[in-house]
Motif scaffolding. Structure first.
Motif, PDB file in Angstrom:
ATOM      1  N   ASP A  12       0.822  -1.210   0.000  1.00  0.00           N
ATOM      2  CA  ASP A  12       0.000   0.000   0.000  1.00  0.00           C
ATOM      3  C   ASP A  12       0.857   1.262   0.000  1.00  0.00           C
ATOM      4  OD1 ASP A  12      -2.648   0.856  -0.213  1.00  0.00           O
ATOM      5  OD2 ASP A  12      -3.088   0.703   1.920  1.00  0.00           O
ATOM      6  N   ASP A  51      -1.673   6.236   4.809  1.00  0.00           N
ATOM      7  CA  ASP A  51      -1.398   4.853   5.206  1.00  0.00           C
ATOM      8  C   ASP A  51      -0.796   4.729   6.603  1.00  0.00           C
ATOM      9  OD1 ASP A  51      -1.747   2.125   4.619  1.00  0.00           O
ATOM     10  OD2 ASP A  51       0.389   1.908   4.209  1.00  0.00           O
ATOM     11  N   HIS A  59      -6.605   3.204   6.310  1.00  0.00           N
ATOM     12  CA  HIS A  59      -7.558   2.093   6.270  1.00  0.00           C
ATOM     13  C   HIS A  59      -8.831   2.508   7.009  1.00  0.00           C
ATOM     14  CE1 HIS A  59      -4.730  -1.412   5.204  1.00  0.00           C
ATOM     15  NE2 HIS A  59      -4.122  -0.271   4.907  1.00  0.00           N
ATOM     16  N   ARG A  63     -11.595  -0.577   3.761  1.00  0.00           N
ATOM     17  CA  ARG A  63     -10.784  -0.127   2.627  1.00  0.00           C
ATOM     18  C   ARG A  63      -9.319  -0.035   3.029  1.00  0.00           C
ATOM     19  NH1 ARG A  63     -14.540   4.288   2.614  1.00  0.00           N
ATOM     20  NH2 ARG A  63     -12.790   5.530   3.377  1.00  0.00           N
ATOM     21  N   CYS A  64      -8.429  -0.305   2.076  1.00  0.00           N
ATOM     22  CA  CYS A  64      -7.014  -0.010   2.284  1.00  0.00           C
ATOM     23  C   CYS A  64      -6.789   1.448   1.889  1.00  0.00           C
ATOM     24  CB  CYS A  64      -6.123  -0.965   1.486  1.00  0.00           C
ATOM     25  SG  CYS A  64      -6.176  -0.753  -0.312  1.00  0.00           S
ATOM     26  N   GLU A  67      -7.538   2.521  -1.700  1.00  0.00           N
ATOM     27  CA  GLU A  67      -8.968   2.697  -1.946  1.00  0.00           C
ATOM     28  C   GLU A  67      -9.475   4.004  -1.340  1.00  0.00           C
ATOM     29  OE1 GLU A  67     -10.616  -1.828  -1.985  1.00  0.00           O
ATOM     30  OE2 GLU A  67      -9.551  -1.166  -0.174  1.00  0.00           O
ATOM     31  N   ALA A  84      -7.244  -1.576  -7.655  1.00  0.00           N
ATOM     32  CA  ALA A  84      -7.544  -1.444  -6.227  1.00  0.00           C
ATOM     33  C   ALA A  84      -7.880  -2.796  -5.603  1.00  0.00           C
ATOM     34  CB  ALA A  84      -8.684  -0.458  -6.018  1.00  0.00           C
ATOM     35  N   LYS A  85      -8.574  -3.638  -6.338  1.00  0.00           N
ATOM     36  CA  LYS A  85      -8.899  -4.977  -5.814  1.00  0.00           C
ATOM     37  C   LYS A  85      -7.627  -5.790  -5.588  1.00  0.00           C
ATOM     38  CE  LYS A  85     -13.463  -5.245  -7.907  1.00  0.00           C
ATOM     39  NZ  LYS A  85     -14.333  -5.918  -8.857  1.00  0.00           N
ATOM     40  N   HIS A  88      -5.693  -4.130  -2.596  1.00  0.00           N
ATOM     41  CA  HIS A  88      -6.391  -4.449  -1.345  1.00  0.00           C
ATOM     42  C   HIS A  88      -6.055  -5.870  -0.884  1.00  0.00           C
ATOM     43  CE1 HIS A  88      -9.735  -4.491   1.590  1.00  0.00           C
ATOM     44  NE2 HIS A  88      -9.703  -5.780   1.302  1.00  0.00           N
ATOM     45  N   ASP A  91      -2.484  -6.235   0.210  1.00  0.00           N
ATOM     46  CA  ASP A  91      -2.151  -5.472   1.414  1.00  0.00           C
ATOM     47  C   ASP A  91      -2.772  -6.035   2.684  1.00  0.00           C
ATOM     48  OD1 ASP A  91      -0.815  -3.103   2.527  1.00  0.00           O
ATOM     49  OD2 ASP A  91      -2.850  -2.418   2.972  1.00  0.00           O
ATOM     50  N   ILE A  92      -3.931  -6.629   2.568  1.00  0.00           N
ATOM     51  CA  ILE A  92      -4.659  -7.141   3.732  1.00  0.00           C
ATOM     52  C   ILE A  92      -4.431  -8.656   3.798  1.00  0.00           C
ATOM     53  CG2 ILE A  92      -6.898  -7.310   4.882  1.00  0.00           C
ATOM     54  CD1 ILE A  92      -6.057  -4.385   4.361  1.00  0.00           C
ATOM     55  N   ASP A  95      -7.064 -11.189   3.265  1.00  0.00           N
ATOM     56  CA  ASP A  95      -7.733 -11.141   1.963  1.00  0.00           C
ATOM     57  C   ASP A  95      -6.822 -11.552   0.808  1.00  0.00           C
ATOM     58  OD1 ASP A  95      -9.981 -10.223   3.238  1.00  0.00           O
ATOM     59  OD2 ASP A  95      -9.726  -8.128   2.663  1.00  0.00           O
TER      60      ASP A  95
END
Length: 149
Positions: A12, A51, A59, A63-64, A67, A84-85, A88, A91-92, A95
């Protein structure tokens, strides 16, 4: 404008500067400081923090930060939404496997952290990765919309 975030960039904190420089502020400059010094650096320099916990461009609501920047600056590009998907999911940690491209992006980010430990050098090297990934996203969106040339 000057922007500030925590040092030791990863997914991110590379994606956001890329997004900012390409779509929000082409002259953006970035400061990287220890996490506990971001608020102080922002106050002293007038830099926009991103961030880090508790800032607008962080976040929020699942959302990161990438996003959050898309939402704040109303960047409604379909290819950026696809990117973005990926960002995200990469980064997560929980997910990571929600997008088939994300594990590769996370691996690339980790590798760049090893070979380019300086944050500015890391950004310079990885921006081309995001340029290429964005180009791929544009092709995928066009294909999905049936507009492939």
């Amino acid at each position: 404008m000057l922007w500030v975030t925590r040092s030791h960039v990863h997914v991110d904190r590379v994606a956001c500067p890329w997004l900012i420089r390409r779509f929000v502020d082409s002259g953006a400059e970035f400061l990287f400081v220890p996490k506990n010094q971001v608020e102080k650096a922002a106050a002293e320099t007038g830099a926009i923090p991103f961030d880090v916990p508790g800032v607008e461009l962080g976040h929020h609501e699942g959302r990161c930060s990438f996003e959050s920047i898309l939402a704040k600056y109303e960047l409604a590009d379909s290819a950026l939404a696809r990117l973005a998907k990926i960002v995200h999911a990469a980064d997560i940690a929980t997910d990571l496997h929600n997008d088939e491209i994300a594990p590769g992006l996370e691996a690339i980010a980790t590798g760049f952290g090893v070979i380019r430990p300086d944050d500015q050098a890391n950004l310079a090297a990885q921006f081309v990765v995001y340029d290429a990934l964005y180009a791929w996203c544009r092709l995928q969106v066009a294909k999905d919309e049936g507009a492939v040339r």
